[in-house]
Design an enzyme around this catalytic site. Structure first.
Site, PDB file in Angstrom:
ATOM      1  N   HIS A  25      50.768  46.961  31.035  1.00 38.54           N
ATOM      2  CA  HIS A  25      50.030  47.053  32.462  1.00 38.54           C
ATOM      3  C   HIS A  25      50.657  48.355  33.432  1.00 38.54           C
ATOM      4  CE1 HIS A  25      48.085  42.989  32.003  1.00 38.54           C
ATOM      5  NE2 HIS A  25      46.683  44.267  31.951  1.00 38.54           N
TER       6      HIS A  25
ATOM      7  N   CYS B 227      52.761  64.793  46.680  1.00 38.33           N
ATOM      8  CA  CYS B 227      53.187  65.027  45.674  1.00 38.33           C
ATOM      9  C   CYS B 227      53.782  66.486  45.827  1.00 38.33           C
ATOM     10  CB  CYS B 227      52.570  65.437  44.736  1.00 38.33           C
ATOM     11  SG  CYS B 227      52.166  67.037  43.083  1.00 38.33           S
TER      12      CYS B 227
ATOM     13  N   GLY C 155      55.150  32.399  28.976  1.00 33.41           N
ATOM     14  CA  GLY C 155      55.226  33.015  30.978  1.00 33.41           C
ATOM     15  C   GLY C 155      53.739  33.134  31.464  1.00 33.41           C
ATOM     16  N   THR C 156      52.123  33.123  30.170  1.00 30.88           N
ATOM     17  CA  THR C 156      51.340  33.966  31.149  1.00 30.88           C
ATOM     18  C   THR C 156      49.935  32.689  31.185  1.00 30.88           C
ATOM     19  OG1 THR C 156      49.827  35.870  30.996  1.00 30.88           O
ATOM     20  CG2 THR C 156      50.599  34.333  28.625  1.00 30.88           C
ATOM     21  N   SER C 157      49.063  33.075  31.911  1.00 27.80           N
ATOM     22  CA  SER C 157      48.125  32.086  32.421  1.00 27.80           C
ATOM     23  C   SER C 157      46.851  32.834  31.688  1.00 27.80           C
ATOM     24  CB  SER C 157      48.163  32.463  33.465  1.00 27.80           C
ATOM     25  OG  SER C 157      47.798  33.559  34.480  1.00 27.80           O
TER      26      SER C 157
ATOM     27  N   ARG D 262      58.639  44.379  45.878  1.00 30.42           N
ATOM     28  CA  ARG D 262      58.164  44.291  44.128  1.00 30.42           C
ATOM     29  C   ARG D 262      59.895  45.432  43.662  1.00 30.42           C
ATOM     30  NH1 ARG D 262      52.340  44.465  41.874  1.00 30.42           N
ATOM     31  NH2 ARG D 262      53.415  43.918  40.054  1.00 30.42           N
TER      32      ARG D 262
END
Ligand code: BV8
Ligand code: ZN
Length: 251
Positions: A116, A152, A192-194, A67
């Site tokens: 988010h 890390c 653009g959101t459900s 992604r």
């Protein structure tokens, strides 16, 4: 449409709330879209969980690097740019997004409230030390898509994606800023959101309770259809530039 434009021109505090649909025209698949490759048989909500990462870190890390690679290769679309243009046209403006890409910022928006998280901000799951991704676009080993998450440098624990997974709380400061904006705005654009993921989706209800005009931009029906003041059925990359032109070009 006329009184939509009148209401927008008269608005003193505009909030824009976006979801994956605003990045669809930039080639970024939405959550509803079928994932590709190794992940095509997985529901995004299944992959975006602490459990999935604990169970199979290289599978999930591979998905997030895939992604991130798409986002690095993508360009903001006219929808992102129109939202950035609005920021300078109204007295008080907030942009709240559920998206983890940086296309709003690359489209010219500043002070974007990311509810988010962000793909560009991974951190150590042990000591929470931020981790900086190597510059290069992650090359996905052909076909496998699996990628071992880095470790890390400070505590040796696994680096995890800088996103909020299902079952995890939203970042306190961002969620407070978003709630304050929704409760004080007089014009709320849901784009653009459900509007299915909580608590983010409840922002529209907060704006409604505050008496704001609600404009929804979405080519498909959503749960907001019945409560929105206005709904424009179309892709944000087309609708938003037109809206900005109609509201402010003549002025
Ligand atoms: C939490 C980051 C508690 C990761 C994401 C109340 C009721 C029911 C369930 C819950 C509830 N409260 C909490 C829950 C559980 C859960 C939830 O909401 N589940 C849903 C599925 C019912 N919520 C949580 O788990 C949240 N955390 O509650 O923690 C807690 C509290 C304290 C202490 C401990 C725990 C966390 C939720 C955040 C999860 N992370 N993303 C990642 O990206 O990998 S959510 C992720 O999915 C996105 O960020 C986004 O929020 C969501 C996808 O929604 P959309 O963006 O709207 O995208 P979608 O594909 O659905 O729709 C696209 C839309 O665009 C469509 O409508 C389409 O028509 C439209 N479109 C398409 N093309 C275009 C377009 N529109 C315009 N133009 C176009 N061209
Ligand atoms: Zn660490």
């Amino acid at each position: 449409m006329a009184n939509l434009i009148t209401a927008l021109r008269a608005a003193s505090h505009v909030v824009v709330f976006t979801g994956a649909g605003v990045s669809a025209e930039s080639g970024i698949p939405t959550f509803r879209d079928k994932q590709a490759g190794l992940w095509e048989n997985f529901d995004a909500a299944e992959l975006a969980t602490p459990l999935a990462f604990a169970r199979d870190p290289s599978f999930v890390w591979g998905w997030y690097e895939w992604r991130r690679g798409l986002v690095l290769k993508a360009e903001p679309n006219p929808g992102h740019r129109a939202i950035a243009a609005m920021q300078s046209r109204v007295p008080h403006f907030n942009l709240i997004t559920q998206n983890v890409d940086d296309l709003h910022e690359r489209g010219g928006s500043c002070e974007v409230i990311h509810l988010h998280g962000e793909l560009s901000k991974p951190y150590c799951e042990g000591c929470h030390l931020p981790y900086s991704h190597p510059e290069a676009i992650p090359d996905m080993p052909s076909g496998s898509g699996r990628l071992q998450p880095p470790t890390c440098g400070a505590c040796g624990a696994k680096i995890r994606p800088g996103v909020v997974w299902f079952g995890e709380p939203l970042p306190k400061a961002s969620w407070k800023a978003a709630r304050d904006a929704a409760r004080h705005c007089d014009f709320f654009i849901c784009c653009g959101t459900s509007a299915l993921v909580q608590p983010a989706a409840s922002l529209a209800d907060m704006a409604m309770d505050a008496g704001a005009t609600i404009l929804q931009v979405n080519p498909n029906p959503t749960d907001l259809d019945s409560s929105a003041t206005f709904t424009i059925r179309g892709p944000s990359g087309i609708v938003l530039p037109q809206l900005v032109a109609d509201a402010w070009s003549a002025l």
